[in-house]
Design an enzyme around this catalytic site. Structure first.
Site, PDB file in Angstrom:
ATOM      1  N   GLN A 229       1.374  -0.598   0.130  1.00 52.24           N
ATOM      2  CA  GLN A 229       0.282   0.098  -0.471  1.00 52.24           C
ATOM      3  C   GLN A 229       1.218   1.447  -0.364  1.00 52.24           C
ATOM      4  O   GLN A 229       0.474   2.236   0.122  1.00 52.24           O
ATOM      5  CB  GLN A 229      -0.639  -0.084   1.426  1.00 52.24           C
ATOM      6  CG  GLN A 229      -1.738  -1.127   1.203  1.00 52.24           C
ATOM      7  CD  GLN A 229      -3.219  -1.463   2.501  1.00 52.24           C
ATOM      8  OE1 GLN A 229      -3.367  -2.381   3.037  1.00 52.24           O
ATOM      9  NE2 GLN A 229      -3.019  -0.159   2.573  1.00 52.24           N
ATOM     10  N   ARG A 376      -8.796  -1.147   8.097  1.00 52.68           N
ATOM     11  CA  ARG A 376     -10.008   0.501   8.746  1.00 52.68           C
ATOM     12  C   ARG A 376      -9.457   0.558   9.841  1.00 52.68           C
ATOM     13  O   ARG A 376     -10.706   0.453   9.731  1.00 52.68           O
ATOM     14  CB  ARG A 376     -11.232   0.075   7.771  1.00 52.68           C
ATOM     15  CG  ARG A 376     -10.974  -0.410   6.242  1.00 52.68           C
ATOM     16  CD  ARG A 376     -12.271  -0.952   5.504  1.00 52.68           C
ATOM     17  NE  ARG A 376     -12.560  -0.274   4.328  1.00 52.68           N
ATOM     18  CZ  ARG A 376     -13.646   0.189   3.563  1.00 52.68           C
ATOM     19  NH1 ARG A 376     -14.496  -1.702   3.956  1.00 52.68           N
ATOM     20  NH2 ARG A 376     -13.746   0.485   2.655  1.00 52.68           N
ATOM     21  N   CYS A 377      -8.289   0.905  10.072  1.00 51.06           N
ATOM     22  CA  CYS A 377      -8.474   1.819  11.558  1.00 51.06           C
ATOM     23  C   CYS A 377      -8.353   3.349  11.259  1.00 51.06           C
ATOM     24  O   CYS A 377      -7.820   3.896  12.572  1.00 51.06           O
ATOM     25  CB  CYS A 377      -8.374   0.483  12.569  1.00 51.06           C
ATOM     26  SG  CYS A 377      -6.494   0.430  11.174  1.00 51.06           S
ATOM     27  N   GLU A 746     -12.126   4.376   5.834  1.00 51.95           N
ATOM     28  CA  GLU A 746     -12.587   3.272   7.151  1.00 51.95           C
ATOM     29  C   GLU A 746     -13.709   4.271   8.349  1.00 51.95           C
ATOM     30  O   GLU A 746     -14.131   2.929   9.064  1.00 51.95           O
ATOM     31  CB  GLU A 746     -11.231   3.873   7.642  1.00 51.95           C
ATOM     32  CG  GLU A 746      -9.970   3.216   6.774  1.00 51.95           C
ATOM     33  CD  GLU A 746      -8.978   3.710   7.752  1.00 51.95           C
ATOM     34  OE1 GLU A 746      -7.874   2.953   7.525  1.00 51.95           O
ATOM     35  OE2 GLU A 746      -8.879   4.807   8.288  1.00 51.95           O
TER      36      GLU A 746
HETATM   37  N1  MCN Z   1     -14.463   9.355  -1.741  1.00 54.03           N
HETATM   38  C1  MCN Z   1     -14.643  10.034  -2.920  1.00 54.03           C
HETATM   39  N2  MCN Z   1     -15.222  11.738  -1.789  1.00 54.03           N
HETATM   40  C2  MCN Z   1     -15.073  12.370  -0.431  1.00 54.03           C
HETATM   41  C3  MCN Z   1     -13.918  11.095  -0.333  1.00 54.03           C
HETATM   42  C4  MCN Z   1     -13.500   9.848  -0.397  1.00 54.03           C
HETATM   43  O1  MCN Z   1     -15.182  10.392  -3.996  1.00 54.03           O
HETATM   44  N3  MCN Z   1     -14.946  13.105  -0.141  1.00 54.03           N
HETATM   45  C5  MCN Z   1     -13.469   8.847  -2.382  1.00 54.03           C
HETATM   46  C6  MCN Z   1     -11.807   9.202  -2.696  1.00 54.03           C
HETATM   47  O2  MCN Z   1     -11.828   9.652  -4.366  1.00 54.03           O
HETATM   48  C7  MCN Z   1     -11.534   7.077  -3.133  1.00 54.03           C
HETATM   49  C8  MCN Z   1     -12.425   6.698  -2.341  1.00 54.03           C
HETATM   50  O3  MCN Z   1     -13.958   7.043  -2.087  1.00 54.03           O
HETATM   51  O4  MCN Z   1     -11.685   6.814  -4.002  1.00 54.03           O
HETATM   52  C9  MCN Z   1     -11.355   6.519  -0.488  1.00 54.03           C
HETATM   53  O5  MCN Z   1     -10.623   7.837  -0.234  1.00 54.03           O
HETATM   54  P1  MCN Z   1     -10.294   7.295   0.847  1.00 54.03           P
HETATM   55  O6  MCN Z   1     -10.996   7.924   1.741  1.00 54.03           O
HETATM   56  O7  MCN Z   1      -9.266   8.849   0.866  1.00 54.03           O
HETATM   57  O8  MCN Z   1      -9.371   6.151   1.004  1.00 54.03           O
HETATM   58  P2  MCN Z   1      -8.626   6.022   0.321  1.00 54.03           P
HETATM   59  O9  MCN Z   1      -8.163   6.204  -0.926  1.00 54.03           O
HETATM   60  O10 MCN Z   1      -7.077   6.761   1.122  1.00 54.03           O
HETATM   61  O11 MCN Z   1      -8.284   4.215   1.241  1.00 54.03           O
HETATM   62  C10 MCN Z   1      -7.855   3.994   2.327  1.00 54.03           C
HETATM   63  C11 MCN Z   1      -8.852   3.510   3.072  1.00 54.03           C
HETATM   64  C12 MCN Z   1      -8.391   2.481   4.009  1.00 54.03           C
HETATM   65  S1  MCN Z   1      -7.274   2.791   5.029  1.00 54.03           S
HETATM   66  C13 MCN Z   1      -8.868   0.846   3.627  1.00 54.03           C
HETATM   67  S2  MCN Z   1      -7.849   0.342   5.596  1.00 54.03           S
HETATM   68  C14 MCN Z   1      -9.260  -0.115   2.866  1.00 54.03           C
HETATM   69  C15 MCN Z   1     -10.383   1.774   2.423  1.00 54.03           C
HETATM   70  O12 MCN Z   1      -9.733   2.297   2.160  1.00 54.03           O
HETATM   71  N4  MCN Z   1      -9.053  -1.004   1.998  1.00 54.03           N
HETATM   72  C16 MCN Z   1      -9.779  -1.326   1.265  1.00 54.03           C
HETATM   73  N5  MCN Z   1     -11.797   1.072   1.421  1.00 54.03           N
HETATM   74  C17 MCN Z   1     -11.045   0.069   0.658  1.00 54.03           C
HETATM   75  N6  MCN Z   1     -11.799  -0.764  -0.148  1.00 54.03           N
HETATM   76  C18 MCN Z   1     -11.516  -1.427  -1.054  1.00 54.03           C
HETATM   77  N7  MCN Z   1     -11.866  -1.503  -2.307  1.00 54.03           N
HETATM   78  N8  MCN Z   1     -10.319  -1.693  -0.861  1.00 54.03           N
HETATM   79  C19 MCN Z   1      -9.574  -1.624   0.054  1.00 54.03           C
HETATM   80  O13 MCN Z   1      -8.699  -2.331   0.342  1.00 54.03           O
HETATM   81 CU1  CUN Z   2      -5.241   1.010   9.437  1.00 49.25          CU
HETATM   82  S1  CUN Z   2      -5.973  -0.264   8.354  1.00 49.25           S
HETATM   83 MO1  CUN Z   2      -6.130   1.878   6.109  1.00 49.25          MO
HETATM   84  O1  CUN Z   2      -5.551   2.903   7.379  1.00 49.25           O
HETATM   85  O2  CUN Z   2      -4.511   0.868   4.889  1.00 49.25           O
END
Ligand code: MCN
Ligand code: CUN
Length: 801
Positions: A229, A376-377, A746
């Site tokens: 990641q 997811r934490c 998360e």
């Molecule tokens: N998004 C959006 N509008 C927002 C916020 C987010 O449209 N206001 C969209 C983003 O563009 C992105 C998605 O939602 O496509 C998730 O965005 P974000 O909250 O920024 O999270 P990350 O992309 O950093 O993803 C990490 C988070 C984590 S830490 C874990 S653990 C997890 C999760 O995402 N693992 C996943 N969701 C997952 N989903 C899938 N399918 N697989 C994983 O391994």
């Molecule tokens: Cu703690 S699991 Mo996600 O932050 O990759």
């Protein structure tokens, strides 16, 4: 030069796939056609295969390792032991929390499943046979499988490899205002106390971990395909651990079949496959199997809490105390910002207006797999919010105030932002009461309470659980957040080609979250280039700008912000080009979505695509050609999304089985880039929350054997048992994010679990039950009903052998 004669109709942002468009996930085109490129799809010429021999016992001294029988198997090319790693100074590696972790064991094994040796062979089956032929002589030591055992006076020392280590404590950490907290408790009308255990759980991505290491002796270049990641962190780690020059290391994360935090740490398998490739001068592939994944890679939670809430009779909370005892396994390998020893546990109660709080935490080494922060934490925010909402539920009951009303009394009010949380964070925006109200209306709160009363009279057990929380997502600003000293900024690079199409690269790494779909939407919003004209590439350290990767829902808050900033830099340059094309000064040029026009003559304009062509074919004198920009973004603050979840359940008193009647989720993640992707994130997260609350159990017997090391014991919910989710939204833009977005990935796993437990506990209130620990298996619920007592704080030890 082409200028438009009549003013064209303004672009429709939704039509071009901009912010707010529910465009379908572009990556799914290849995923659902079976055309994804996962780690096991990577096949290189001359590739060998590696298998890891794992310890069958939880604690034992290695007396000898005999590999001769393995070498006797035709097709076995190399056997690597800890001793061989040690001669290259690679037997131990640093963890992301300033501890050390054995790559291959040399002195002792410290958990069942620990990596002991590796066999490299012509195919994976021969490698597996090779592992079975290795003879290891262990002297068994007593295993420690929970913090209670770890702190016993006669407990064996797990980390005897560390000179300064005299006991099994891996850290202590305190935060908050102890003195004022105590004073507030002294003045309280009511003090509510509760003991809870957030059990160990495991992220279970469909694809386990793996790597293909390819060292080319001719060029000196090491290419490693791996399930990471955070590929740039791995590059830095490999450069430092293996002392290879960083520019000669290329880490490529191909498509990942989920991550969920499991793919953040650097695992021994990666490191050993690299050494194997260097030694054999052939590419070496390692693919972890499911049991290997479940017993050895980064777990989540395993934290005990003693919590206390001090209140006035009118329900106003005066202070909270939290005492956590956490189990970190054999190596303190939590991936978390280095200042915070128990992650962001102190983000608890951020949504509530509470003057004082104090957290005292202690972490123990045990004979279990290391990990601690995954699934997811956002760095233990999941535990923080679970404890918070379970404490709030108990407190409301203890002070005799309705659950929703108690929250309304104590939640931070809209006018009170920015708000300093009791542990010192700064939250900046939210409409908590509105979210609560939307949820109450959707679930029919008042009516359900009446129905519940009626049902109770007829012996039916109905319950309603609420979970409300704000969580810190998007670590983080460089003043406070770093991992091993590297600041937690992120990056984006946008290159617009001459025909107006573009490639976008970021320092994040999608594992299924949909970055290939959503990042172009930010560019479409900023530049008016249709989303479908932008391709996203992540995960290749040779091409992507340096970034800290994807976890802690930080991609949108940090890398997503960098995307907007890079697009703005491109727009600034395009403006100069537009002025040149329109033959006016820059000040006379005005921007509308996708087009610059002359302020006084809006029909005279040039599109962003025309500017792109001119950047390569007709740039102003003295201007550098090309149209591209890079942004490194250091966020001013975390983002604080809010969730208000409502769950109703019915329990069968005869069996202890509970069914979800309805689940209403109200999420406020600021401006929504793609509502469809967000819904997917929330539904997936709720399903995981439900799994933890209902069925997932990974525990250990007295010998330290992992119970739950396969999908027969550790259950994943299917569509059959998963309840339906009813989603609602509230939008409070983030004041400091360039497009107003907050993280969301998360939220559902963080806020979800407490809603289920609160609902079940609420149903059992007439029995005097205040707590049932997760997983709320039918036997636990049944026990609570029949004994009319809590089923809580149960040590995760099964004494049946
Ligand atoms: N998004 C959006 N509008 C927002 C916020 C987010 O449209 N206001 C969209 C983003 O563009 C992105 C998605 O939602 O496509 C998730 O965005 P974000 O909250 O920024 O999270 P990350 O992309 O950093 O993803 C990490 C988070 C984590 S830490 C874990 S653990 C997890 C999760 O995402 N693992 C996943 N969701 C997952 N989903 C899938 N399918 N697989 C994983 O391994
Ligand atoms: Cu703690 S699991 Mo996600 O932050 O990759």
């Amino acid at each position: 030069m082409t200028t438009t004669q009549d003013r064209p109709a303004p672009l429709d942002e939704i039509k071009i796939g901009g912010l707010g468009s529910s465009r379908r996930r572009v990556e799914d085109n290849r995923f659902i056609r079976g055309r994804g490129n996962y780690i096991d799809d990577v096949v290189l010429p001359g590739m060998l295969h590696m298998e890891i021999l794992r310890s069958p016992i939880a604690h034992g001294r290695i007396k000898s390792i005999d590999v001769s029988k393995a070498y006797a198997i035709p097709g076995v090319r190399l056997v690597i032991t800890g001793e061989m790693m040690a001669t290259r100074n690679l037997a131990w590696m640093p963890t992301l929390s300033y501890d050390t972790q054995a790559v291959l064991a040399t002195d002792k094994v410290r958990f069942q499943g620990q990596e002991v040796a590796a066999v490299i062979a012509d195919d994976p089956y021969i490698a597996k046979d090779g592992c079975e032929a290795i003879v290891v002589d262990y002297e068994q030591l007593p295993p420690i499988v929970n913090p209670t055992q770890a702190q016993a006076a006669d407990a064996p020392l797990i980390r005897d490899d560390k000179e300064s280590q005299a006991d099994n404590v891996c850290f202590t950490w305190q935060v908050g205002d102890k003195e004022n907290t105590e004073k507030a408790f002294a003045q309280a009308d009511v003090v509510s106390k509760i003991d809870l255990h957030y059990p160990r759980t495991h992220p279970s991505p469909l694809e386990c971990c793996g790597s293909v290491a390819d060292f080319d002796r001719a060029t000196g270049k090491l290419t490693v395909y791996m399930t990471s990641q955070a590929p740039h962190i791995v590059r830095a780690a490999v450069a430092l651990i293996a002392e290879l020059p960083e520019h000669m290391i290329r880490i490529i994360s191909p498509d990942l079949g989920g991550g969920f935090g499991n793919k953040v740490p650097v695992y021994p398998g990666y490191v050993v496959s690299i050494l194997a490739s260097i030694l054999t001068e052939r590419p070496v592939k390692w693919i972890e199997d499911r049991t290997g994944n479940l017993i050895s890679t980064g777990f989540g939670r395993d934290v005990y809490l003693h919590g206390e809430v001090a209140m006035r009779n009118d329900g106003k909370i005066l202070a909270v105390k939290m005492n956590t005892v956490s189990d970190h396994g054999a190596f303190y390998a939590d991936a978390q910002p280095s200042k915070f020893k128990i992650g962001l546990m102190h983000s608890a109660f951020a949504a509530y207006d509470i003057p004082y709080a104090y957290l005292d935490s202690i972490g123990y080494y045990t004979n279990k797999a290391p990990g601690g922060v995954a699934y997811r934490c956002s760095f233990r925010v999941t535990e923080a919010m679970f404890f918070q909402e379970r404490m709030i539920h108990a407190a409301a009951d203890d002070v005799g105030i309705d659950q929703a009303e108690f929250r309304r009394i104590n939640l931070v009010k809209d006018d009170d932002f920015p708000h300093r949380t009791p542990y010192g964070f700064l939250t900046d925006s939210g409409q908590y009461e509105k979210c609560l109200r939307v949820g109450m209306e959707a679930i029919g709160y008042d009516q359900f309470r009446r129905d519940q009363e009626e049902a109770r009279k007829r012996g039916r057990l109905l319950g309603l659980g609420i979970s409300t929380m704000t969580e810190p997502l998007g670590a983080g600003n460089s003043r406070e957040y770093d991992i091993l000293g590297i600041k937690m900024f992120d990056s984006a690079e946008l290159r617009v080609h001459m025909t107006g199409k573009a490639i976008l690269r970021t320092g994040a790494k999608t594992q299924g979250q949909g970055h290939e779909t959503t990042w172009p939407q930010i560019v479409a919003h900023e530049l008016g280039i249709p989303a479908e004209d932008i391709v996203v590439e992540e995960g290749d350290t040779d091409t992507a700008p340096f970034g800290m990767g994807t976890y802690a829902s930080r991609s949108t808050p940090v890398a997503g912000a960098a995307v907007a900033m890079a697009a703005r830099k491109v727009r600034a340059k395009a403006r100069k080009i537009a002025a040149h094309l329109l033959e006016v000064s820059e000040e006379d040029v005005e921007w509308e979505l996708g087009r610059f026009h002359v302020r006084s003559a809006p029909e005279r304009g040039v599109t962003i695509q025309e500017c792109a062509m001119a950047a390569y074919a007709n740039m102003p004198d003295g201007m550098e050609p090309g149209l591209e920009a890079t942004s490194y973004y250091d966020p001013p603050n975390l983002t604080w999304p809010f969730a208000a979840y409502f769950c109703t359940v019915e329990i069968d008193p005869a069996t202890g089985v509970w069914d979800v009647l309805r689940f209403v989720a109200v999420d406020d993640c600021g401006v929504r880039i793609n509502p469809l992707v967000i819904e997917g994130q929330i539904m997936g997260g709720l399903t995981e929350a439900y799994a933890m609350a209902n069925m997932q159990f990974i525990t250990f017997d007295v010998d330290g054997n992992c119970i739950g090391s396969n999908f027969m014991d550790f259950l994943l919910p299917t569509a059959w048992e998963t309840p339906g989710w009813e989603l609602h939204e509230v939008v409070t833009p983030c004041p400091h994010h360039p497009i107003g977005a907050k993280g969301v990935g998360e939220c559902a796993t963080v806020a979800g679990p407490a809603a289920f437990v609160n609902a079940v506990v609420d149903a059992l209130k007439p029995y005097g039950v205040r707590n049932i620990d997760m997983p709320m298996l039918p036997d636990r619920v049944y026990e609570a009903i029949t004994t009319r007592s809590d089923v809580s704080g149960a040590p995760p030890v099964r004494t049946d052998r």
